[in-house]
Design an enzyme around this catalytic site. Sequence first.
Site, PDB file in Angstrom:
ATOM      1  N   GLU A 297       0.854  -1.188   0.000  1.00  0.00           N
ATOM      2  CA  GLU A 297       0.000   0.000   0.000  1.00  0.00           C
ATOM      3  C   GLU A 297       0.888   1.235   0.000  1.00  0.00           C
ATOM      4  OE1 GLU A 297      -2.515   2.921  -0.020  1.00  0.00           O
ATOM      5  OE2 GLU A 297      -3.229   0.853  -0.278  1.00  0.00           O
ATOM      6  N   CYS A 370     -13.022  -0.299 -10.107  1.00  0.00           N
ATOM      7  CA  CYS A 370     -14.045   0.745 -10.096  1.00  0.00           C
ATOM      8  C   CYS A 370     -14.118   1.455 -11.440  1.00  0.00           C
ATOM      9  CB  CYS A 370     -13.790   1.748  -8.975  1.00  0.00           C
ATOM     10  SG  CYS A 370     -12.211   2.623  -9.097  1.00  0.00           S
TER      11      CYS A 370
END
Length: 413
Positions: A297, A370
């Site tokens: 991350e 997305c």
Amino acid sequence: MGDQAVIEIEKMVYGGDGLGHLEDGRAVFVPFVMPGEKALVNLTEVSGRFARAQLQELLSASTQRVTPPCPHFGVCGGCHYQHMSATAQAQTKLEILGNQLQRIAHLANPPLRGIVSGKQQFHYRNQLQFHPGPDGSLAFMDLRGSQPVKIQQCLLGMAGISEIWPQIDLGQGLELKRVILREDSFGEVMLILEDDGFEAPELEVDLPISVAYLGADGRALTLAGTDRLSYLIEGREFTVSPESFFQVNPEIASALVQRVLQQAAATSPSRVVELYSGVGLFSAFLAGTAGALTAIESSPSACFDFALNLEPFENVSLYEGPVERILPALVPDLHQPDLVVLDPPRAGLHPSAREALLKLQPAAIAYVSCDPSTLARDLKAITGSGYELASVEVFDMFPQTYHLESLSYLQRK
């Protein structure tokens, strides 16, 4: 006013528009219409290849058309599909995803599993993003994203957000880029003030909310109340800092987690990798059965939250940095894991990250997306490199809008 034309809407395209054609064959894109409808439109932009238009008069309406419940629909840029029934919205998103996979990924018959819709078609968002109006009130941007639109209500925010935001008055002269309201699973509401400055504004807070300031350094400064929120997903509590991303629709986030766990259970993966792990939404559920879990991350605040949320597990390794930089260096050590879960931003996989993923040769890949166009681009590369697309499923994370969340599951041949 530009020239007018009568067109028949053939299908919906990604971005919220309906597609028709002018008499000369050029494609024309029109918002707030539906397939099968005939419309009189005003042409607002015309080029040699296509045109854009605004709906002037509906000459024949779809049986799936409904009356938009929000008075700001068509002016505010937040919603695109309120004129469609829930059934029509779901079908539209399935068709758009299928078309993108056929056109861009060259998948003739993509294995569309269907769509998972929530019970909440309105008041589902745990976060709303505003822009300060000139009078200090909170506003949304218009359809073109060019100027703030003063609003009286929004039907998408959860109850606490909907109650608080009309009471907020920032006052005149306070220059901010964005104003964000978040509501957690315990009813705590946080106001996040975002700007490019280095000094937090002075505020008087007489509402039952927490307030944080996000300045140029990207770090949150707590001005009032708590410095983090807590979200319950499938019975597990997640700590989320003001700077960190978290899914806006808790009901659909739970459904997404359930499906990833179902897919993982079929192979009982021992070595798991999560890319773009955020605060650990998937890792927290996969770490309990995995022998080893590695996460990557780039956001420092999300890494901080991840460490808190995954604290009970000793089999987890977290690397802070961009996936495109960290993953290539880890390929020799992580070679051929059982499962890779990834949830990249709208831009999809960076080319270096995609190349490293394929070198990793995991047995299975669960790709949360997305954006159907960047997903299709990435799936074209992955399916062309020894992987079979087993299933694709839409998760309706954003009802009333064109935004489209999906989960693709791939297996190494």
